[in-house]
Design an enzyme around this catalytic site. Structure first.
Site, PDB file in Angstrom:
ATOM      1  N   LYS A  52       0.748  -1.064  -0.115  1.00  0.00           N
ATOM      2  CA  LYS A  52      -0.221   0.121   0.061  1.00  0.00           C
ATOM      3  C   LYS A  52       0.835   1.350   0.195  1.00  0.00           C
ATOM      4  O   LYS A  52       0.533   2.120  -0.706  1.00  0.00           O
ATOM      5  CB  LYS A  52      -0.777   0.160   1.105  1.00  0.00           C
ATOM      6  CG  LYS A  52      -2.143  -1.041   1.209  1.00  0.00           C
ATOM      7  CD  LYS A  52      -2.848  -0.902   2.412  1.00  0.00           C
ATOM      8  CE  LYS A  52      -3.913  -2.204   2.150  1.00  0.00           C
ATOM      9  NZ  LYS A  52      -4.788  -2.457   3.436  1.00  0.00           N
ATOM     10  N   GLN A  96      -4.198  -1.396   9.997  1.00  0.00           N
ATOM     11  CA  GLN A  96      -4.400  -2.857   9.298  1.00  0.00           C
ATOM     12  C   GLN A  96      -4.791  -3.974  10.446  1.00  0.00           C
ATOM     13  O   GLN A  96      -4.205  -3.996  11.532  1.00  0.00           O
ATOM     14  CB  GLN A  96      -2.961  -3.239   8.828  1.00  0.00           C
ATOM     15  CG  GLN A  96      -2.992  -4.439   7.748  1.00  0.00           C
ATOM     16  CD  GLN A  96      -3.671  -4.191   6.603  1.00  0.00           C
ATOM     17  OE1 GLN A  96      -3.600  -3.057   6.179  1.00  0.00           O
ATOM     18  NE2 GLN A  96      -3.708  -5.367   5.930  1.00  0.00           N
ATOM     19  N   ASP A 119     -10.737   3.447   5.030  1.00  0.00           N
ATOM     20  CA  ASP A 119     -11.155   1.916   5.034  1.00  0.00           C
ATOM     21  C   ASP A 119     -12.581   1.618   4.680  1.00  0.00           C
ATOM     22  O   ASP A 119     -12.904   0.654   4.548  1.00  0.00           O
ATOM     23  CB  ASP A 119     -10.681   1.100   6.184  1.00  0.00           C
ATOM     24  CG  ASP A 119      -9.258   0.424   5.780  1.00  0.00           C
ATOM     25  OD1 ASP A 119      -9.022  -0.057   4.736  1.00  0.00           O
ATOM     26  OD2 ASP A 119      -8.611   0.197   6.886  1.00  0.00           O
TER      27      ASP A 119
HETATM   28  N1  L34 Z   1      -7.716  -2.225   7.885  1.00  0.00           N
HETATM   29  N2  L34 Z   1      -7.071  -4.274   7.211  1.00  0.00           N
HETATM   30  C1  L34 Z   1      -7.511  -3.054   6.915  1.00  0.00           C
HETATM   31  N3  L34 Z   1      -7.857  -2.793   5.543  1.00  0.00           N
HETATM   32  C2  L34 Z   1      -7.893  -3.722   4.643  1.00  0.00           C
HETATM   33  O1  L34 Z   1      -8.407  -3.272   3.487  1.00  0.00           O
HETATM   34  C3  L34 Z   1      -7.447  -4.878   4.833  1.00  0.00           C
HETATM   35  N4  L34 Z   1      -7.247  -5.698   3.987  1.00  0.00           N
HETATM   36  C4  L34 Z   1      -7.565  -7.353   4.446  1.00  0.00           C
HETATM   37  C5  L34 Z   1      -6.831  -7.751   5.850  1.00  0.00           C
HETATM   38  N5  L34 Z   1      -6.942  -6.501   6.612  1.00  0.00           N
HETATM   39  C6  L34 Z   1      -7.053  -5.278   6.257  1.00  0.00           C
HETATM   40  C7  L34 Z   1      -6.370  -5.874   2.930  1.00  0.00           C
HETATM   41  O2  L34 Z   1      -5.632  -4.844   2.525  1.00  0.00           O
HETATM   42  C8  L34 Z   1      -7.038  -8.103   3.037  1.00  0.00           C
HETATM   43  N6  L34 Z   1      -6.357  -6.841   2.468  1.00  0.00           N
HETATM   44  C9  L34 Z   1      -5.568  -7.193   1.251  1.00  0.00           C
HETATM   45  C10 L34 Z   1      -4.695  -6.220   0.497  1.00  0.00           C
HETATM   46  C11 L34 Z   1      -3.995  -6.499  -0.554  1.00  0.00           C
HETATM   47  C12 L34 Z   1      -4.069  -8.022  -1.110  1.00  0.00           C
HETATM   48  C13 L34 Z   1      -4.916  -9.060  -0.494  1.00  0.00           C
HETATM   49  C14 L34 Z   1      -5.681  -8.820   0.641  1.00  0.00           C
HETATM   50  C15 L34 Z   1      -3.231  -8.226  -2.312  1.00  0.00           C
HETATM   51  O3  L34 Z   1      -2.514  -7.430  -2.912  1.00  0.00           O
HETATM   52  N7  L34 Z   1      -3.140  -9.563  -2.798  1.00  0.00           N
HETATM   53  C16 L34 Z   1      -2.242  -9.877  -3.967  1.00  0.00           C
HETATM   54  C17 L34 Z   1      -1.381 -10.531  -3.547  1.00  0.00           C
HETATM   55  C18 L34 Z   1      -0.312 -10.106  -2.582  1.00  0.00           C
HETATM   56  C19 L34 Z   1       0.824 -11.113  -2.113  1.00  0.00           C
HETATM   57  O4  L34 Z   1       1.649 -11.214  -2.820  1.00  0.00           O
HETATM   58  O5  L34 Z   1       0.606 -11.744  -0.983  1.00  0.00           O
HETATM   59  C20 L34 Z   1      -3.030 -10.683  -4.899  1.00  0.00           C
HETATM   60  O6  L34 Z   1      -2.873 -10.654  -6.204  1.00  0.00           O
HETATM   61  O7  L34 Z   1      -4.233 -11.073  -4.520  1.00  0.00           O
END
Ligand code: L34
Length: 292
Positions: A52, A96, A119
């Site tokens: 982020k 987070q 959020d």
């Molecule tokens: N406060 N907590 C708060 N806000 C959020 O919006 C989140 N979330 C969830 C968990 N806790 C939080 C996230 O940011 C889940 N989440 C999140 C963010 C990014 C990705 C997945 C979940 C993401 O970018 N996933 C990538 C792969 C990342 C990797 O390599 O591990 C994908 O392609 O799915």
């Protein structure tokens, strides 16, 4: 079958937002500034928050990352939230999740000023979203709707089955898909752990949104030919073949389900990157005071 490319779509959104930042700079407006608080050492949270911050840098936002050890007290964390609430340069604040057990995530979430709650977790924003008023829509549900919109997937009159009832995905996405708008106007059925006949219901779905957090829960026999499948799950599972020792698994058994779908999102590269793009979008709204 069309593969919905969340990574590419998120990049497109970042380009649009970067252009917007350039305009703001030219006109001497307020450069969006996101603050993120990360508590403890959870590897998934660490990855997400670092991504982020990197996203912010890529598009010209200011960002502030505040890290605490897992043993920080709730009072100390609340004091920091209060300080950021008063900081005029910071437009958006996220803490987070998950937080360590001794800290109430409810208390922390409620302490964030709704105007800075990019959020969309504060009850004021959830209530405004549910009433159809201007609001910060939580990043994951927003990302799901944005994918549906950008791929021009029809939703009006369709049967949308949401699996999962969490307050950050299943519940808001159900509300949004049923509201009088596009994407929306769908007939929504919400399934959860007490639903006895989930496969019977999902087989009737034109659109399945899987957000229960159980790897590969949705199998081919649960999906109607031609259905749209959106996979919100991102579970970390051990995978010795990977350098990191783990891989990401969605809630959908992708290989067998994809063959039956008209559209499907992969994991990784589907909803996850869109969650991050939507956070950037909300932060732009905050900088422009467009919601409040
Ligand atoms: N406060 N907590 C708060 N806000 C959020 O919006 C989140 N979330 C969830 C968990 N806790 C939080 C996230 O940011 C889940 N989440 C999140 C963010 C990014 C990705 C997945 C979940 C993401 O970018 N996933 C990538 C792969 C990342 C990797 O390599 O591990 C994908 O392609 O799915």
């Amino acid at each position: 079958m069309t593969l919905i490319d969340g990574k590419e779509t998120a990049q497109q959104i970042r380009l649009e937002l970067a252009e917007e930042v350039e305009k703001i700079k030219k006109n001497g407006g307020k450069i969006p500034h996101l603050a993120a608080i990360l508590v403890g050492e959870d590897p998934a949270s660490d990855t997400y928050v670092r991504m982020k911050v990197k996203d912010c840098e890529q598009i010209g936002y200011k960002s502030t990352l505040i890290r605490y050890d897992a043993d920080i007290s709730e009072a100390e964390l609340l004091a920091k939230v209060e300080e950021i609430n008063q900081d005029e340069d910071i437009d958006g604040l996220i803490v987070q999740l998950p937080l360590p057990d001794h800290i109430s995530s409810e208390k922390i979430t409620f302490a964030i000023r709704p105007e800075k709650d990019v959020d969309g977790f504060h009850p004021i924003n959830i209530g405004r979203m549910a009433k159809g008023l201007p609001a910060y829509v939580a990043a994951t549900p927003h990302g799901v709707l944005e994918l549906i919109k950008r791929y021009e997937i029809p939703t009006s009159g369709k049967h949308c089955v949401v699996i999962g009832r969490s307050d950050i995905v299943g519940t808001p996405v159900s509300i949004l898909m049923s509201r009088k708008a596009y994407p929306g106007n769908a007939t929504v059925t919400m399934c959860h752990s007490r639903t006895p006949n989930i496969p019977e219901i999902t087989r009737q779905a034109d659109i399945i949104i899987a957000a229960l957090g159980r790897p590969e829960f949705v199998t081919a026999d649960m999906v109607k030919e031609g259905a749209v499948v959106i996979d919100v799950g991102t579970s970390r599972v051990e995978d010795p073949s990977k350098k990191s020792g783990f891989g990401l698994k969605g809630d959908v058994k992708f290989d067998e389900v994809a063959e039956k779908c008209s559209y499907i999102t992969p994991v990784p590269g589907g909803v996850g990157p869109m969650t991050r793009a939507s956070l950037l979008y909300n932060t732009m709204l905050a900088a422009k005071n467009s919601v409040y």
